[in-house]
Design a protein around this motif. Structure first.
Motif, PDB file in Angstrom:
ATOM      1  N   ASP A  84      30.798 -37.375  68.443  1.00  0.00           N
ATOM      2  CA  ASP A  84      31.969 -36.895  67.782  1.00  0.00           C
ATOM      3  C   ASP A  84      33.462 -37.078  68.592  1.00  0.00           C
ATOM      4  O   ASP A  84      34.449 -36.731  68.118  1.00  0.00           O
ATOM      5  N   LYS A 180      33.710 -38.464  57.000  1.00  0.00           N
ATOM      6  CA  LYS A 180      32.518 -38.560  57.717  1.00  0.00           C
ATOM      7  C   LYS A 180      31.603 -37.583  57.314  1.00  0.00           C
ATOM      8  O   LYS A 180      30.381 -37.959  57.540  1.00  0.00           O
ATOM      9  N   PHE A 181      31.665 -36.609  56.764  1.00  0.00           N
ATOM     10  CA  PHE A 181      30.875 -35.514  56.784  1.00  0.00           C
ATOM     11  C   PHE A 181      30.709 -35.416  54.926  1.00  0.00           C
ATOM     12  O   PHE A 181      29.646 -34.804  54.740  1.00  0.00           O
ATOM     13  N   THR A 202      30.620 -27.119  55.370  1.00  0.00           N
ATOM     14  CA  THR A 202      31.496 -27.777  56.276  1.00  0.00           C
ATOM     15  C   THR A 202      32.900 -27.006  56.462  1.00  0.00           C
ATOM     16  O   THR A 202      33.203 -26.915  57.552  1.00  0.00           O
ATOM     17  N   PHE A 206      32.214 -24.877  60.178  1.00  0.00           N
ATOM     18  CA  PHE A 206      32.276 -25.942  61.031  1.00  0.00           C
ATOM     19  C   PHE A 206      31.904 -25.709  62.544  1.00  0.00           C
ATOM     20  O   PHE A 206      32.453 -24.823  62.834  1.00  0.00           O
TER      21      PHE A 206
END
Length: 276
Positions: A84, A180-181, A202, A206
């Motif tokens: 990440d 990305k998520f 998310t 998170f």
């Protein structure tokens, strides 16, 4: 009041012959000594060594069998490495208001993405309660419910993209990074139950697992230090060594952002001065 102030001097040792204190120091290249019935050690902690931070108080206390609470940088930026790392670095310079929390405490402040990881008030605050290997949570929309916001949008304009909602709430670069998520280019009316659950998790939970911190060079303060149980709570006198006092950052007292650590330094100095 007649005190003598000696600047640009370095204390090299403290001896205790006959119950008094003998301070050995260098000044203008010469070795000198001072003797006194009382001694105050307020030499700070380990942060920002370029400004003269030293572990003198901790070494002295340890050498005289005083208990030291494990020390570590506090109010310090945290680093992100691994898979990440690039995601955080890409967001460098962007700030988001959030609620950061772990099992001990929570703070609602801004976080700042940096090229090495995370900083800003929220991260500095939680860093004082974080240890390597631990995970903490970010609520990226504190006080609101992203699921309720999406449901309202579905009823009024189901063709809206998820990114449209996020752009109302966050900087565009952060919205783009969430791709990305999350399916940010999907119409809200088409989101599945699983996708809605993922969005909620998310945004409101998170998880962040830092690799480490930026160390004492970037830390605002040090946590840990001389155990407060070794000192009188009324005078800050050492219980084991008569007429010895410790104050300021070398003691295991760490405050939040906002001047609390300055206040402890001033207050401890005042208390000691009243009791010498």
């Amino acid at each position: 009041l007649g005190q003598q102030i000696i600047c640009n001097a370095e204390v090299t040792a403290v001896e205790m012959p006959d119950g008094n204190f003998k301070v050995l120091y260098t000044h203008n290249g010469k070795e000198k000594t001072l003797e006194s019935q009382s001694l105050v050690i307020t030499t700070g902690g380990l942060p920002i060594p370029k400004m003269g931070a030293t572990d003198f108080a901790l070494r002295f206390a340890r050498n005289h069998q005083l208990n030291i609470i494990e020390t570590a940088p506090a109010l310090v930026p945290l680093t992100i490495t691994g898979k990440d790392e690039d995601w955080y670095a890409h967001l460098s310079g962007n700030s988001v208001f959030c609620k950061v929390s772990n099992e001990k405490i929570s703070f609602e402040e801004n976080l700042l993405f940096t090229h090495w990881g995370l900083s800003g008030p929220a991260i500095l605050q939680i860093s004082s309660y974080w240890k390597p290997g631990e995970v903490f949570n970010l609520d990226l929309l504190p006080g609101k419910d992203i699921s309720a916001i999406i449901e309202t949008e579905r009823k009024t304009n189901g063709k809206s993209l998820l990114s449209t909602i996020f752009n109302r709430l966050y900087p565009k670069k952060f919205t783009d990074a969430l791709a990305k998520f999350l399916p940010i280019e999907k119409q809200v009316a088409s989101l599945t139950k699983e996708e809605l659950e993922l969005i909620h998790k998310t945004i409101h939970l998170f998880k962040v697992k830092p690799a480490g911190d930026k160390g004492y060079d970037k830390a605002e303060v040090m946590r840990g230090g001389i155990d407060t149980n070794e000192l009188s709570s009324k005078t800050l006198a050492c219980k084991k060594i008569p007429n010895l006092y410790f104050g300021g950052e070398c003691v295991d007292v760490t405050g939040w952002l906002g001047g609390y650590n300055f206040q402890w330094a001033w207050a401890s100095g005042f208390v000691i001065a009243q009791n010498i």
